[in-house]
Design an enzyme around this catalytic site. Structure first.
Site, mmCIF file in Angstrom:
data_model
loop_
_atom_site.group_PDB
_atom_site.id
_atom_site.type_symbol
_atom_site.label_atom_id
_atom_site.label_comp_id
_atom_site.label_asym_id
_atom_site.label_seq_id
_atom_site.Cartn_x
_atom_site.Cartn_y
_atom_site.Cartn_z
ATOM 1 N N GLU A 90 -55.362 36.290 -43.493
ATOM 2 C CA GLU A 90 -54.110 36.094 -42.757
ATOM 3 C C GLU A 90 -54.063 34.760 -42.020
ATOM 4 O OE1 GLU A 90 -51.348 38.349 -39.399
ATOM 5 O OE2 GLU A 90 -53.004 39.413 -40.372
ATOM 6 N N GLU A 116 -58.072 53.751 -44.549
ATOM 7 C CA GLU A 116 -57.674 52.345 -44.657
ATOM 8 C C GLU A 116 -58.719 51.441 -44.014
ATOM 9 O OE1 GLU A 116 -54.307 49.433 -42.749
ATOM 10 O OE2 GLU A 116 -53.605 51.326 -43.610
ATOM 11 N N LYS A 148 -44.979 50.417 -32.588
ATOM 12 C CA LYS A 148 -46.179 50.206 -33.396
ATOM 13 C C LYS A 148 -47.307 49.749 -32.495
ATOM 14 C CE LYS A 148 -48.181 47.120 -36.895
ATOM 15 N NZ LYS A 148 -47.967 45.990 -37.815
ATOM 16 N N LYS A 205 -61.130 48.417 -45.624
ATOM 17 C CA LYS A 205 -61.187 47.069 -45.079
ATOM 18 C C LYS A 205 -62.611 46.662 -44.707
ATOM 19 C CE LYS A 205 -56.441 46.968 -43.325
ATOM 20 N NZ LYS A 205 -55.578 47.054 -42.117
ATOM 21 N N GLU A 238 -43.468 48.811 -40.960
ATOM 22 C CA GLU A 238 -44.537 48.078 -40.297
ATOM 23 C C GLU A 238 -44.447 46.586 -40.614
ATOM 24 O OE1 GLU A 238 -49.446 47.934 -40.316
ATOM 25 O OE2 GLU A 238 -48.398 49.616 -41.264
#
Length: 436
Positions: A246, A416, A196, A420, A282
């Site tokens: 986060e 995506e 990844k 965001k 992921e």
């Protein structure tokens, strides 16, 4: 302001008093744009600081651990009882890491920079309080008392909502370049070099006149209540701000809270997110990494059995809560060193992913995706600097990214990142957005 060598012993004197007001951001009406700002609306935690009583900074990456480690032990002498609920008192952040290109617009924020404000206003259980700080030298106590009185006399009492009209924005970004980088990442994954990698891209924004940063902050917190809203303003006026969902780490004594946040869908696709193989893989990679990193620092580590959905205004994420009890003597600086950057913002295997970004991303992230927040004695709360922008005058550079794994599709990853970007674009005032 004083820039400190983090290994030198330093002391400050501090004092505090209650304020007859309800919102730390309302002080901007009389005191100007804050130097630092921090708010978690749902937790009713908010703080705004003005001026710089002191700064601790790293000029090269090798100094970062020492700088972080110094913040929890630098000494304050309170003129009265020390507050137990005050965030900080050191606020700041650090760079994501090495980059293949250098963006001089990040120079004022440095490799790592932590500020002790001259005055700090924060939300308490019963209202607001203000603290003032000054070097412990002859006259330091008088400086503290003078600053407290100045704030009490000038602080606005009302709640600070966004007041500006919608701002027309011109937005520039390069889809072909980003999708080409996604394809290069997929080639590296297919060859077995990576599992990844998280690719970021810039979105450049310009308005007809300088952004009202306080209005931008007000919009960010009003539109993103599940996120932490932050601002760090450098001496040249460059602001790094955002509303990030986060948590990197929250430390209270030996208790640690963190989370894995990876896997993204549009709100209309939320119910199917946990069933998506790509997003599940992921997410699992991030969980495994964090658990392994924490086991080197803690004897007790636990996590949610299954990821939950974290629904934000524009996107939905998979979230796994993680906790630990740190071993005696483990500091917040050691936690940051072990965790950052997680695979949620870098990739896996970590060192190979970071090398790929240096070679192929073509972007100086600066503080984007780096740890930002506050640090105090035996306490710290650091978020990952996502959904963020560097703002100066009428120009802003937004940063958005996405995780690339086997099965990723370049067009979908572009969409995506577009989703965001909306959080910060709307806060900048983008009611009328022209894309180029």
């Amino acid at each position: 302001m004083k820039t400190l060598n983090p290994v030198e012993g330093q002391r400050w004197v501090a004092g505090m008093m209650p304020l007859a007001a309800v919102d730390p951001l309302s002080g901007a009406d009389s005191l100007g744009v804050p130097t630092v700002y921090w708010e978690r609306p749902l937790a009713r935690e908010a703080a705004a600081g003005w001026g710089e009583a002191a700064v601790v900074e790293a000029t090269v990456p090798a100094q970062v651990p020492a700088v972080l480690g110094s913040l929890g032990v630098l000494s304050l002498r309170w003129l009265g009882p020390a507050p137990s609920d005050m965030p900080g008192p050191w606020f700041g952040g650090l760079r994501f890491g090495a980059a293949g290109v250098v963006d001089e617009a990040w120079a004022a924020h440095g490799v790592a920079r932590w500020t002790l404000p001259e005055v700090l206003v924060w939300r308490t259980g019963s209202g607001l309080a203000v603290a003032a700080f000054a070097p412990e030298a002859r006259g330091g106590e008088d400086v503290v008392r003078s600053r407290l009185e100045r704030v009490r006399a000038r602080f606005s009492e009302g709640y600070r909502h966004a007041r500006g009209a919608e701002v027309a924005l011109t937005v520039v970004s390069s889809r072909p370049e980003f999708e080409a980088r996604v394809e290069r990442a997929l080639e590296a994954i297919a060859s077995g070099q990576l599992q990844k990698v998280v690719l970021a891209r810039p979105v450049d924004v310009e308005a007809a006149e300088a952004f009202d940063v306080v209005d931008v902050l007000a919009r960010l917190r009003e539109q993103n209540p599940r996120c932490a809203t932050f601002l760090f303003r450098a001496l040249d006026g460059t602001c790094f701000l955002g509303a990030t969902p986060e948590t990197l780490c929250r430390v209270e004594g030996r208790a640690l809270e963190t989370e894995a946040l990876a896997g993204t869908a549009a709100p209309r696709e939320a119910e199917g997110l946990r069933g998506q193989d790509k997003d599940a893989r992921e997410h699992a990679a991030v969980v495994r990494y964090i658990l392994a990193a924490l086991r080197t620092l803690a004897d007790e580590v636990h996590s949610d059995a299954e990821p939950q959905l974290l629904a934000l205004k524009n996107v939905v994420h998979l979230r796994t809560g993680i906790g630990a009890r740190l071993r005696e003597g483990v500091s917040a600086a050691q936690v940051v060193e072990a965790l950052h950057p997680t695979p949620a913002v870098g990739g896996t295997p970590r060192e190979r992913a970071l090398s790929f970004l240096v070679e192929h991303e073509g972007l100086d992230r600066g503080w984007y995706a780096g740890p930002v927040g506050w640090v105090g004695p035996e306490r710290a709360h650091l978020m990952v600097g996502l959904r963020s922008a560097r703002v100066r005058g009428a120009r802003a550079r937004l940063y958005v990214g996405c995780g690339i794994v086997a099965g990723s599709i370049a067009e979908a990853e572009w969409r995506e990142t577009e989703m965001k970007s909306l959080a910060v674009l709307r806060a900048l005032g983008g009611g009328d957005v022209g894309r180029q």
